[in-house]
Design a protein around this motif. Structure first.
Motif, PDB file in Angstrom:
ATOM      1  N   ILE A  13      11.872   8.121  -6.565  1.00 11.98           N
ATOM      2  CA  ILE A  13      12.617   8.059  -5.303  1.00 11.98           C
ATOM      3  C   ILE A  13      12.518   9.381  -4.549  1.00 11.98           C
ATOM      4  N   ALA A  38       9.114   9.715  -3.101  1.00  5.10           N
ATOM      5  CA  ALA A  38       9.001   8.813  -1.952  1.00  5.10           C
ATOM      6  C   ALA A  38       9.735   9.374  -0.744  1.00  5.10           C
ATOM      7  N   LEU A  96       3.003   5.818  -1.145  1.00  7.49           N
ATOM      8  CA  LEU A  96       4.128   5.030  -1.654  1.00  7.49           C
ATOM      9  C   LEU A  96       3.641   3.902  -2.554  1.00  7.49           C
ATOM     10  N   LEU A 117       7.549  -0.359  -2.929  1.00  4.07           N
ATOM     11  CA  LEU A 117       7.984   0.437  -1.790  1.00  4.07           C
ATOM     12  C   LEU A 117       7.306   0.027  -0.493  1.00  4.07           C
ATOM     13  N   PRO A 134      10.281  -1.863   2.346  1.00  2.00           N
ATOM     14  CA  PRO A 134      11.061  -0.635   2.525  1.00  2.00           C
ATOM     15  C   PRO A 134      10.489   0.301   3.585  1.00  2.00           C
ATOM     16  N   GLN A 172      14.510  -4.169  -2.520  1.00  5.45           N
ATOM     17  CA  GLN A 172      13.649  -3.443  -1.592  1.00  5.45           C
ATOM     18  C   GLN A 172      14.437  -2.936  -0.388  1.00  5.45           C
ATOM     19  N   TYR A 201      15.945   0.202  -1.461  1.00 10.52           N
ATOM     20  CA  TYR A 201      14.990   1.310  -1.406  1.00 10.52           C
ATOM     21  C   TYR A 201      14.884   1.846   0.024  1.00 10.52           C
TER      22      TYR A 201
END
Length: 239
Positions: free
Chosen positions: A8, A11, A37, A44, A48, A189, A192
């Motif tokens: 995370i 990202a 990603l 991701l 997202p 998602q 995210y």
């Protein structure tokens, strides 16, 4: 499958840099972030990242509201709707490898076309066409900026940022609804996407400190470079 805290954080760093790029030149977050990603976790993208694109589009549209041209956007969005429908269909039938090759080739062809002496002018037909291509690419791979950005490359910086911002808000919303209806955008998602939002805010804030200093020709050059990187990365990743 849930992703780790370190994934995370990685990202968020990538999306933050992408938001800085997009806040400066009008597009580019997905172009910069999508390939990385996907390597962190396929979950991701696209949902997202499309959600993040909708958020930064909202921020950009608010900052440059006086430069929004609703007539221009109307034609582009007419093309975005059927393009998004095809993008969903593509996700259900094409392999990831073939999709990556197709999108990479499309982006590189668009860049080559922009370097020719003849420049595409914005008209109802070209706007609908760019919106259509953006719908397919944005929904299937979260990279929907290049078609519209290449068409608008000769506009002023603020006009590019404002109109692409609104286009991303509405276009992303269309894509997310269609993905959700077809079971391709889950609550996880969405979560995210929410987690990535602070990095979107940070990148957009930093962009506000430098955007006005970037000349129109530099914006155009940056757009072409980013589109080229996007196309080449998409192709190389499957070779």
């Amino acid at each position: 499958m849930e992703i780790s805290l370190w994934q995370i954080l990685a990202a968020m760093s990538i999306v933050g840099f992408g938001a800085l790029v997009q806040g400066t030149i009008g597009f580019g977050m997905a172009v910069v972030a999508a390939p990385f990603l996907y390597q962190i976790d396929p979950g991701l993208v696209p949902g997202p990242l499309i959600f993040s694109g909708m958020m930064i589009g909202t921020l950009s549209a608010r900052r440059y509201a006086k430069d929004i041209d609703w007539k221009t956007l109307g034609y582009a969005l007419l093309g975005r709707v059927p393009g998004s429908m095809i993008g969903v269909a593509v996700l259900t039938v094409i392999s990831g490898q073939n999709l990556s090759l197709m999108l990479g080739a499309t982006v590189l062809l668009a860049v080559a076309g922009s370097l020719l002496p003849y420049k595409l002018k914005m008209s109802p037909g070209t706007l609908m066409g760019a919106g259509f291509c953006s719908g397919i690419m944005g929904t299937a791979a979260s990279i929907g900026g290049p078609p519209m950005a290449l068409l608008m490359q000769n506009e002023s910086g603020n006009r590019i940022r404002a109109n692409l911002g609104v286009f991303f808000i509405i276009g992303s919303a269309i894509s997310l609804v269609l993905l959700s209806v077809n079971g391709l955008f889950s609550k996880q998602q969405l979560g995210y996407g929410v987690l990535l939002f602070p990095s979107v805010l940070a990148g957009h804030w930093l962009a506000g400190r430098v955007a006005e200093r970037v000349e129109k020709e530099k914006i155009r050059q940056a757009m072409l470079v980013l589109c080229s990187i996007s196309g080449i990365t998409a192709i190389v990743s499957v070779l």
